[in-house]
Design a protein around this motif. Structure first.
Motif, short mmCIF file in Angstrom:
data_model
loop_
_atom_site.label_atom_id
_atom_site.label_comp_id
_atom_site.label_asym_id
_atom_site.label_seq_id
_atom_site.Cartn_x
_atom_site.Cartn_y
_atom_site.Cartn_z
N GLU A 40 36.44 53.38 58.16
CA GLU A 40 35.39 53.99 57.35
C GLU A 40 35.44 55.52 57.45
O GLU A 40 35.31 56.21 56.44
CB GLU A 40 34.01 53.49 57.78
CG GLU A 40 33.75 52.06 57.38
CD GLU A 40 32.38 51.59 57.82
OE1 GLU A 40 31.46 52.42 57.94
OE2 GLU A 40 32.23 50.37 58.03
N ARG A 41 35.62 56.04 58.67
CA ARG A 41 35.69 57.49 58.83
C ARG A 41 36.92 58.07 58.15
O ARG A 41 36.86 59.14 57.55
CB ARG A 41 35.67 57.87 60.31
CG ARG A 41 34.30 57.66 60.96
CD ARG A 41 34.26 58.08 62.40
NE ARG A 41 35.03 57.14 63.20
CZ ARG A 41 35.94 57.50 64.12
NH1 ARG A 41 36.17 58.75 64.37
NH2 ARG A 41 36.61 56.59 64.79
N PHE A 42 38.05 57.36 58.21
CA PHE A 42 39.27 57.83 57.57
C PHE A 42 39.08 57.87 56.05
O PHE A 42 39.45 58.85 55.40
CB PHE A 42 40.45 56.92 57.93
CG PHE A 42 41.74 57.37 57.33
CD1 PHE A 42 42.43 58.44 57.86
CD2 PHE A 42 42.26 56.72 56.22
CE1 PHE A 42 43.61 58.87 57.30
CE2 PHE A 42 43.45 57.13 55.66
CZ PHE A 42 44.14 58.21 56.20
N SER A 43 38.50 56.82 55.48
CA SER A 43 38.25 56.79 54.04
C SER A 43 37.32 57.93 53.63
O SER A 43 37.55 58.58 52.60
CB SER A 43 37.62 55.46 53.63
OG SER A 43 38.54 54.42 53.80
N ALA A 44 36.30 58.18 54.42
CA ALA A 44 35.38 59.28 54.11
C ALA A 44 36.10 60.62 54.17
O ALA A 44 35.87 61.50 53.33
CB ALA A 44 34.20 59.27 55.08
N ALA A 45 37.00 60.79 55.14
CA ALA A 45 37.76 62.04 55.25
C ALA A 45 38.68 62.23 54.05
O ALA A 45 38.81 63.35 53.52
CB ALA A 45 38.57 62.05 56.54
N THR A 49 38.45 65.28 51.36
CA THR A 49 39.62 66.11 51.09
C THR A 49 39.89 66.17 49.59
O THR A 49 40.16 67.25 49.03
CB THR A 49 40.87 65.57 51.83
OG1 THR A 49 40.59 65.57 53.23
CG2 THR A 49 42.10 66.40 51.55
N GLU A 50 39.80 65.02 48.92
CA GLU A 50 40.01 65.00 47.48
C GLU A 50 38.94 65.81 46.75
O GLU A 50 39.24 66.52 45.80
CB GLU A 50 40.05 63.56 46.98
CG GLU A 50 41.32 62.84 47.41
CD GLU A 50 41.34 61.38 47.01
OE1 GLU A 50 40.29 60.82 46.62
OE2 GLU A 50 42.43 60.79 47.11
N LYS A 51 37.69 65.73 47.21
CA LYS A 51 36.63 66.53 46.61
C LYS A 51 36.90 68.02 46.82
O LYS A 51 36.71 68.83 45.92
CB LYS A 51 35.27 66.18 47.21
CG LYS A 51 34.71 64.87 46.76
CD LYS A 51 33.37 64.62 47.45
CE LYS A 51 32.92 63.20 47.29
NZ LYS A 51 31.69 62.93 48.08
#
Length: 67
Positions: A40-45, A49-51
């Motif tokens: 979950e933390r990796f997906s949020a990161a 980054t994309e934002k």
């Protein structure tokens, strides 16, 4: 401390999975929770980054890319 109440069927499945890995049920559950939390933390990161860069970082359709 974490306390869980689970039914007998789920406990039996957890015992079998933990035994296959040579772990206690407690260690197996904690390891699973840590792994899920990391995912979950990796997906949020990645999302952040994309934002930040405001661009598709190669996750889209390869046919859409300009070469």
């Amino acid at each position: 401390m974490l306390s869980l109440r689970i039914d007998g069927e789920l406990l039996d499945r957890l015992k079998k999975r933990a035994a296959r890995r040579g772990m206690s049920v407690q260690d197996y559950v904690v390891r699973t929770l840590v792994r899920d939390d990391f995912d979950e933390r990796f997906s949020a990161a990645v999302d952040e980054t994309e934002k930040f860069y405001g661009a598709d970082l190669g996750h889209g359709d390869p046919a859409d890319r300009v070469t």
